[in-house]
Scaffold this motif. Structure first.
Motif, PDB file in Angstrom:
ATOM      1  N   GLU A 117      -5.717  -6.322   2.885  1.00 23.90           N
ATOM      2  CA  GLU A 117      -5.318  -5.304   1.910  1.00 23.90           C
ATOM      3  C   GLU A 117      -3.850  -4.929   2.100  1.00 23.90           C
ATOM      4  OE1 GLU A 117      -6.480  -3.556  -0.766  1.00 23.90           O
ATOM      5  OE2 GLU A 117      -8.041  -5.082  -0.802  1.00 23.90           O
ATOM      6  N   GLY A 167       2.768   2.986   1.348  1.00 25.13           N
ATOM      7  CA  GLY A 167       1.453   3.601   1.212  1.00 25.13           C
ATOM      8  C   GLY A 167       0.929   4.294   2.447  1.00 25.13           C
ATOM      9  N   GLN A 196       2.351  -6.428  -3.969  1.00 24.62           N
ATOM     10  CA  GLN A 196       2.410  -5.577  -5.156  1.00 24.62           C
ATOM     11  C   GLN A 196       3.624  -4.660  -5.165  1.00 24.62           C
ATOM     12  OE1 GLN A 196      -1.371  -3.649  -4.741  1.00 24.62           O
ATOM     13  NE2 GLN A 196      -2.545  -5.396  -5.533  1.00 24.62           N
ATOM     14  N   LEU A 197       4.131  -4.323  -3.982  1.00 22.98           N
ATOM     15  CA  LEU A 197       5.213  -3.335  -3.889  1.00 22.98           C
ATOM     16  C   LEU A 197       6.601  -3.964  -3.857  1.00 22.98           C
ATOM     17  CD1 LEU A 197       3.522  -0.909  -1.348  1.00 22.98           C
ATOM     18  CD2 LEU A 197       4.089  -0.391  -3.730  1.00 22.98           C
ATOM     19  N   ASP A 225      -5.181  -2.334   7.292  1.00 18.64           N
ATOM     20  CA  ASP A 225      -4.091  -2.763   6.398  1.00 18.64           C
ATOM     21  C   ASP A 225      -2.724  -2.299   6.882  1.00 18.64           C
ATOM     22  OD1 ASP A 225      -3.956  -0.091   5.691  1.00 18.64           O
ATOM     23  OD2 ASP A 225      -4.716  -0.355   3.667  1.00 18.64           O
ATOM     24  N   ARG A 246      -1.719  -7.623   0.622  1.00 20.77           N
ATOM     25  CA  ARG A 246      -1.775  -7.503  -0.839  1.00 20.77           C
ATOM     26  C   ARG A 246      -0.847  -6.382  -1.329  1.00 20.77           C
ATOM     27  NH1 ARG A 246      -6.801  -7.485  -0.738  1.00 20.77           N
ATOM     28  NH2 ARG A 246      -7.060  -9.739  -0.854  1.00 20.77           N
ATOM     29  N   LYS A 247      -0.808  -5.273  -0.593  1.00 18.52           N
ATOM     30  CA  LYS A 247       0.076  -4.170  -0.971  1.00 18.52           C
ATOM     31  C   LYS A 247       1.545  -4.595  -0.888  1.00 18.52           C
ATOM     32  CE  LYS A 247      -3.050  -0.415   0.360  1.00 18.52           C
ATOM     33  NZ  LYS A 247      -3.316   0.671   1.344  1.00 18.52           N
ATOM     34  N   GLU A 292      -9.084   2.767   6.558  1.00 18.94           N
ATOM     35  CA  GLU A 292      -8.060   1.803   6.130  1.00 18.94           C
ATOM     36  C   GLU A 292      -7.034   1.530   7.223  1.00 18.94           C
ATOM     37  OE1 GLU A 292      -6.456   3.406   2.531  1.00 18.94           O
ATOM     38  OE2 GLU A 292      -8.299   3.097   1.389  1.00 18.94           O
TER      39      GLU A 292
END
Length: 653
Positions: free
Chosen positions: A450, A289, A457-458, A369, A453-454, A366
């Motif tokens: 965050e 990301g 999720q990834l 993160d 968390r990414k 951001e």
């Protein structure tokens, strides 16, 4: 005794009676080494300055100065690459055969720009190629008229455009945009296919020149690195960096330059594998990301036919790295004492001037993160000594130059990343590794989470990228010299192990995502996110309040004032945890009894001095445990009582 020239023999060290009393063997040896190194250095410098820049084929380079204007395998060379120790050059893309194909491809950027140029040139009506272009357009009009497609109005307009005297005027005055587009499309086809009955080469050349001066593909700078010189090839077949790229350290510059050069001896296979790893790391940052640069592998060969991989990175429009102190007076963001700052403005400053003292800059979106991602990639030099390896465009963080990411020694580490995003030193070098990672710590803990968390999720997408590379650079590519399958899969295993270890470290913090805050909150996604985030920030606030912290950058008395206090060093951290117990969110600390008593005094003194009434009382078992049990519907009020700004004011004034 005399030298051949009749003068005295040169001496490396003075051994006269007057000097022997103060003779220092180490100093004398260092002087000898320095003189030897100076002689070797002059040889290397001469080797680096051979007159021919490039060999007869792409990838074979003999000199350190890339001659501007050289056209090389699709590049127009601008000069030598200035930054970094790896040799290379800067260039612009040259016109290639596939660009001719793109001119014929409707929908392609080059095709659209070329068609627009045809219309603009007709409207301008000046220039040496305009008469010929007018004839091409006239031929296009005749072709469309003969096809007879469309209504009577269209036919009349095409007929008017064929008038020998006023045809061009009718074309220029035509308001039917679709018809103008069709004419320019047909004219472009005649031009690029050379189907026109008249000579069009000079018009074609003018079109190409226009596109090369205006289209990003041809105007963006490219930075090609890992272009090692044949002059720097050793007898073992390894390559070293040019002497001019070496760094000076300590009191003996030439010795350190020489040692740096010899220490960078590397085989072609290692260079190629490093290129593949760096591109993989760059693509991996994108999967995670982060905004990254475009990075491509360029294939060439060394003089002996060995495959040679180089890296081509494109210039990012509007990019500024964090090593921007030189432009501080222009308002650049830069790193000072481990935090991002921007100069303030003085009353006397003109527009665009920033000559005031530096202030903390929190305008990069951001940012927090990104910290866990940088630690996951184990890139000890992710930011560089001065911030030159990362930067920003407007208010967006951009990740470039992952040259040290995915290195096995650090990627294989486990347990070094802690649950507050602090970390153990990467090596005995200590502060020199992961330098300036504190720029991420002026973000809230919720923002830093965050990133964790990414990662969660990834899972799967990140590891799949390794599989793609293992296939592309495995036995299937037909080149044993470029078969890195085993190494890539080994790196994948280390990466997955490190990622899973980090996620396990944060498991209790990630569990906050699934807390039940009550039906009203849980049924409102935005409200639940706020409760989740403030629970995490409350947890972090407790740690900041009870740990030894600094309130100014790098702990300096005159340092930039922080927004969020920072734990002075890892050993000073008082680690808290969080869990849900029915309708309560329970924050807890477990340590030594004396330690807990002192912390409890601090907590209660904070509540008294800040007149906090929205926090329940802290409980202790007298054996080293402290708990704060907050009703779930009071999380926002509790976090507000332990806001970072309150903690800063209480601890650091």
């Amino acid at each position: 005794m005399s030298s051949v020239s009749g003068g005295p023999l040169p001496t490396l060290v003075d051994l006269s009676p007057a000097s022997t009393a103060s003779f220092k063997p180490f100093s004398a040896l260092a002087q000898v080494a320095e003189k030897i190194a100076r002689g070797l250095g002059s040889i290397f410098k001469r080797m680096d300055s051979q007159p021919a820049s490039f060999g007869p084929q792409f990838g074979v380079r003999f000199a350190s100065q890339a001659a501007p204007g050289t056209t090389l395998n699709g590049y127009r060379v601008l000069g030598d690459k200035a930054k970094g120790v790896e040799p290379g050059f800067t260039a612009l893309k040259d016109w290639q055969a596939d660009d001719d194909a793109h001119l014929r491809q409707p929908g392609h950027a080059l095709h659209g720009a070329a068609r627009q140029w045809v219309v603009e040139q007709m409207r301008a009506g000046v220039g040496p190629h305009c008469p010929v272009l007018a004839e091409i357009v006239h031929a296009a009009v005749e072709l469309l008229a003969r096809e007879g497609v469309g209504d009577a109005a269209r036919a009349d307009m095409l007929k008017a455009m064929q008038d020998p005297q006023k045809g061009k005027l009718h074309f220029l005055m035509c308001t039917d945009r679709q018809l103008v587009n069709e004419i320019s499309e047909r004219a472009l086809t005649l031009l690029v296919e050379n189907d026109s009955p008249i000579e069009t080469a000079h018009v074609h050349d003018a079109l190409k020149q226009h596109l090369m001066e205006t289209q990003p593909k041809f105007t963006e700078k490219h930075y090609i690195k890992l272009d090692y010189y044949e002059a720097n090839k050793s007898l073992t077949g390894n390559y070293t960096i040019p002497y001019a790229k070496t760094k000076t350290i300590g009191y003996f510059p030439v010795v350190s330059n020489l040692l740096h050069k010899l220490g960078k001896s590397i085989s072609p296979r290692e260079i190629n594998q490093g290129a593949v790893n760096e591109k993989l790391a760059n693509d991996l940052m994108g999967v995670l990301g982060m905004k990254t640069q475009t990075l491509d592998l360029v294939k060439a060969t060394y003089a002996d036919g060995t495959p040679k991989l180089m890296l081509d990175s494109t210039h990012i429009q509007g990019f500024n790295d964090f090593d921007g102190k030189k432009d501080a007076a222009k308002g650049s963001v830069y790193i000072k004492d481990g935090v991002l700052v921007k100069n303030s403005r003085l009353p006397t400053d003109l527009p665009g001037e920033f000559n005031g003292p530096p202030q903390l800059h929190a305008g990069i979106e951001e940012l927090g993160d990104k910290k866990v991602m940088m630690l996951l990639l184990a890139d000890r030099d992710a930011l560089g000594s001065n911030g030159g390896n990362k930067g920003y465009v407007a208010n967006q963080f951009f990740a470039i130059d992952p040259g040290h990411a995915l290195e096995e020694k650090l990627l294989s580490k486990r347990g070094d990343v802690k649950s507050d995003l602090s970390f153990d030193p990467a090596s005995a070098a200590g502060p020199r590794d992961y330098k300036n990672f504190s720029i991420f710590d002026q973000s809230t803990f919720a923002q830093k989470m965050e990133g964790v968390r990414k990662l969660q999720q990834l899972q799967g997408r990140d590891s799949a990228l390794f599989d793609e590379y293992a296939k592309q650079y495995g036995p299937e590519n037909g080149s044993e010299a470029l078969d890195f399958r085993d190494q890539l899969l080994a790196t994948q295993a280390q990466y997955i192990g490190r990622r899973n270890d980090i996620l396990q470290t944060f498991s209790s913090r990630l569990a906050v995502d699934n807390y039940a805050f009550g039906a009203q909150v849980d049924n409102d996604p935005a409200l639940k996110r706020n409760y989740r985030d403030q629970t995490l920030n409350l947890l972090d606030g407790l740690e900041k309040l009870t740990s030894t912290t600094v309130g100014r950058a790098d702990g300096k008395k005159d340092g930039v004032r922080l927004n969020i206090p920072q734990v002075r060093k890892p050993a000073d951290r008082k680690a808290w945890d969080v869990r849900q117990n029915g309708d309560n969110i329970v924050f807890s600390f477990h340590g030594k009894p004396a330690e807990a008593r002192k912390m409890l005094e601090t907590l209660r003194d904070f509540c008294r001095q800040t007149s906090v009434q929205s926090l329940p009382d802290f409980a202790t078992d007298g054996a080293g445990a402290i708990t704060l049990s907050v009703p779930r519907d009071q999380i926002l009020q509790a976090q507000s009582a332990l806001d970072y700004s309150r903690i800063m004011q209480y601890k650091h004034g």
